[in-house]
Write a protein that holds these residues in place. Sequence first.
Motif, PDB file in Angstrom:
ATOM      1  N   GLN A  55      -7.424  -5.576   1.582  1.00  0.00           N
ATOM      2  CA  GLN A  55      -6.709  -4.933   0.477  1.00  0.00           C
ATOM      3  C   GLN A  55      -6.481  -5.836  -0.720  1.00  0.00           C
ATOM      4  O   GLN A  55      -6.316  -5.353  -1.820  1.00  0.00           O
ATOM      5  CB  GLN A  55      -5.353  -4.421   0.981  1.00  0.00           C
ATOM      6  CG  GLN A  55      -5.468  -3.395   2.086  1.00  0.00           C
ATOM      7  CD  GLN A  55      -6.213  -2.155   1.647  1.00  0.00           C
ATOM      8  OE1 GLN A  55      -6.049  -1.693   0.532  1.00  0.00           O
ATOM      9  NE2 GLN A  55      -7.063  -1.612   2.517  1.00  0.00           N
ATOM     10  N   THR A  56      -6.485  -7.140  -0.509  1.00  0.00           N
ATOM     11  CA  THR A  56      -6.185  -8.041  -1.626  1.00  0.00           C
ATOM     12  C   THR A  56      -7.359  -8.979  -1.866  1.00  0.00           C
ATOM     13  O   THR A  56      -8.221  -9.160  -1.002  1.00  0.00           O
ATOM     14  CB  THR A  56      -4.926  -8.887  -1.322  1.00  0.00           C
ATOM     15  OG1 THR A  56      -5.202  -9.739  -0.209  1.00  0.00           O
ATOM     16  CG2 THR A  56      -3.722  -8.001  -1.021  1.00  0.00           C
ATOM     17  N   VAL A  57      -7.356  -9.556  -3.050  1.00  0.00           N
ATOM     18  CA  VAL A  57      -8.394 -10.525  -3.389  1.00  0.00           C
ATOM     19  C   VAL A  57      -8.321 -11.709  -2.429  1.00  0.00           C
ATOM     20  O   VAL A  57      -9.346 -12.238  -2.006  1.00  0.00           O
ATOM     21  CB  VAL A  57      -8.239 -10.997  -4.857  1.00  0.00           C
ATOM     22  CG1 VAL A  57      -9.229 -12.097  -5.180  1.00  0.00           C
ATOM     23  CG2 VAL A  57      -8.411  -9.832  -5.810  1.00  0.00           C
ATOM     24  N   TYR A  58      -7.111 -12.098  -2.072  1.00  0.00           N
ATOM     25  CA  TYR A  58      -6.924 -13.213  -1.139  1.00  0.00           C
ATOM     26  C   TYR A  58      -7.616 -12.933   0.192  1.00  0.00           C
ATOM     27  O   TYR A  58      -8.285 -13.814   0.740  1.00  0.00           O
ATOM     28  CB  TYR A  58      -5.435 -13.464  -0.915  1.00  0.00           C
ATOM     29  CG  TYR A  58      -5.158 -14.557   0.081  1.00  0.00           C
ATOM     30  CD1 TYR A  58      -5.349 -15.901  -0.257  1.00  0.00           C
ATOM     31  CD2 TYR A  58      -4.717 -14.254   1.366  1.00  0.00           C
ATOM     32  CE1 TYR A  58      -5.105 -16.900   0.664  1.00  0.00           C
ATOM     33  CE2 TYR A  58      -4.479 -15.257   2.291  1.00  0.00           C
ATOM     34  CZ  TYR A  58      -4.671 -16.577   1.933  1.00  0.00           C
ATOM     35  OH  TYR A  58      -4.444 -17.565   2.844  1.00  0.00           O
ATOM     36  N   GLN A  59      -7.504 -11.704   0.708  1.00  0.00           N
ATOM     37  CA  GLN A  59      -8.168 -11.354   1.965  1.00  0.00           C
ATOM     38  C   GLN A  59      -9.690 -11.419   1.818  1.00  0.00           C
ATOM     39  O   GLN A  59     -10.386 -11.894   2.709  1.00  0.00           O
ATOM     40  CB  GLN A  59      -7.735  -9.959   2.420  1.00  0.00           C
ATOM     41  CG  GLN A  59      -6.307  -9.893   2.887  1.00  0.00           C
ATOM     42  CD  GLN A  59      -5.853  -8.472   3.169  1.00  0.00           C
ATOM     43  OE1 GLN A  59      -6.332  -7.523   2.552  1.00  0.00           O
ATOM     44  NE2 GLN A  59      -4.933  -8.339   4.109  1.00  0.00           N
ATOM     45  N   LYS A 140     -16.185  -6.654  -2.863  1.00  0.00           N
ATOM     46  CA  LYS A 140     -15.115  -7.302  -3.620  1.00  0.00           C
ATOM     47  C   LYS A 140     -15.256  -6.976  -5.101  1.00  0.00           C
ATOM     48  O   LYS A 140     -14.277  -6.644  -5.768  1.00  0.00           O
ATOM     49  CB  LYS A 140     -15.170  -8.816  -3.399  1.00  0.00           C
ATOM     50  CG  LYS A 140     -14.128  -9.604  -4.165  1.00  0.00           C
ATOM     51  CD  LYS A 140     -14.316 -11.092  -3.924  1.00  0.00           C
ATOM     52  CE  LYS A 140     -13.452 -11.936  -4.799  1.00  0.00           C
ATOM     53  NZ  LYS A 140     -13.752 -13.374  -4.643  1.00  0.00           N
ATOM     54  N   LYS A 143     -14.213  -3.448  -6.066  1.00  0.00           N
ATOM     55  CA  LYS A 143     -12.766  -3.224  -6.127  1.00  0.00           C
ATOM     56  C   LYS A 143     -12.091  -3.988  -7.266  1.00  0.00           C
ATOM     57  O   LYS A 143     -11.150  -3.485  -7.863  1.00  0.00           O
ATOM     58  CB  LYS A 143     -12.112  -3.638  -4.806  1.00  0.00           C
ATOM     59  CG  LYS A 143     -12.303  -2.672  -3.680  1.00  0.00           C
ATOM     60  CD  LYS A 143     -11.457  -3.074  -2.490  1.00  0.00           C
ATOM     61  CE  LYS A 143     -11.509  -2.008  -1.419  1.00  0.00           C
ATOM     62  NZ  LYS A 143     -10.614  -2.335  -0.297  1.00  0.00           N
ATOM     63  N   TYR A 144     -12.564  -5.219  -7.553  1.00  0.00           N
ATOM     64  CA  TYR A 144     -11.764  -6.089  -8.400  1.00  0.00           C
ATOM     65  C   TYR A 144     -12.454  -6.618  -9.653  1.00  0.00           C
ATOM     66  O   TYR A 144     -11.794  -7.251 -10.467  1.00  0.00           O
ATOM     67  CB  TYR A 144     -11.238  -7.282  -7.581  1.00  0.00           C
ATOM     68  CG  TYR A 144     -10.352  -6.836  -6.454  1.00  0.00           C
ATOM     69  CD1 TYR A 144      -9.085  -6.345  -6.698  1.00  0.00           C
ATOM     70  CD2 TYR A 144     -10.794  -6.881  -5.141  1.00  0.00           C
ATOM     71  CE1 TYR A 144      -8.277  -5.917  -5.666  1.00  0.00           C
ATOM     72  CE2 TYR A 144      -9.990  -6.457  -4.101  1.00  0.00           C
ATOM     73  CZ  TYR A 144      -8.724  -5.979  -4.372  1.00  0.00           C
ATOM     74  OH  TYR A 144      -7.931  -5.550  -3.352  1.00  0.00           O
TER      75      TYR A 144
END
Length: 158
Positions: A55-59, A140, A143-144
């Motif tokens: 769900q996050t860029v970190y993941q 990735k 999504k981002y």
Amino acid sequence: MGRLLDTFLQLLFVAGIIVVVLLLYFTRIAPLRADNAADGLTNEARDGEQYADLQTVYQFEQEERRLRTRIGLLRAEYAAAVTDYAGERKLIESSALISELEKREKLSVLQSVYPDSYFARKLELIDQEQAQLERLLSEKCKKYCLPDDLPAGPVGVR
């Protein structure tokens, strides 16, 4: 009364066996069959599902780091195997203390330890992990990424 009791116990035994077989089927065999049917999915569909929980860029970055580390380890394993194979082969071939028959035997043993399929499989694993990394980066970016993040800059602005 004895025959009636024996018949009842026999029927109870048969019913128990049927229950055990059905429980075994529904708890062990049916899930395996469902897993095999799911294996028919394409790799892209499975990978899309695999990264759906990120769900996050970190993941995404953690998964990317994990894949890059795995690729590095696979490359190191491949290089070590090639180096070991080449070194052993050179050592056997250059040895003047052993006969030609022994050399052929040792080389055949070395070839059985490191067959061509072994090296091909290592390269295939590296390629699979590299493709998985590319799919992760694609997900990735879907999504981002912003248009400014693309190498050519925003579309239409040059």
